[in-house]
Design a protein around this motif. Sequence first.
Motif: not given
Length: 143
Positions: A95-108
């Motif tokens: 599981i990868w997490l990309y964290q931005g200032t106003h959002c996040a993206l989860d990738v499996v």
Amino acid sequence: MTALPGLRASVLLLLLVGCAPPGPDRAASEVLKQVLESHRASLAGLNTAPPPRTSPVTRRGAPSGVAALLGQTREGVIAALGQPTRRRPEGEAEIWLYQGTHCALDVVLYRQSSTPRVAWAAARASGTETRTEAGCLSELTSG
């Protein structure tokens, strides 16, 4: 008899849209529609094995949606989004997490024929800002 996940999601959307008040709160209805489209793309990736991509997504621009990430290898995701903020192994998945200032993206990523590929991805707003999926991906790739 069990219903298909897409059918359940469509019924849920109809119920939610039916509950939305008429008039100025139409924006809430539009957000619900965008959420459903994102959910459908993720379900499509879980229900069928996407064909391997012949050309990975590149950092020239943000992917138009998480559906563009489905089936990508680790290298394809990194080419599109850069290194994730966090990585966590979870059995056969990663599981990868990309964290931005106003959002996040989860990738499996899940192993298919010994090559990990994206099986599921979801963008979400963080805080009180509203973000579309495309807006979130654009934010994550602009840094």
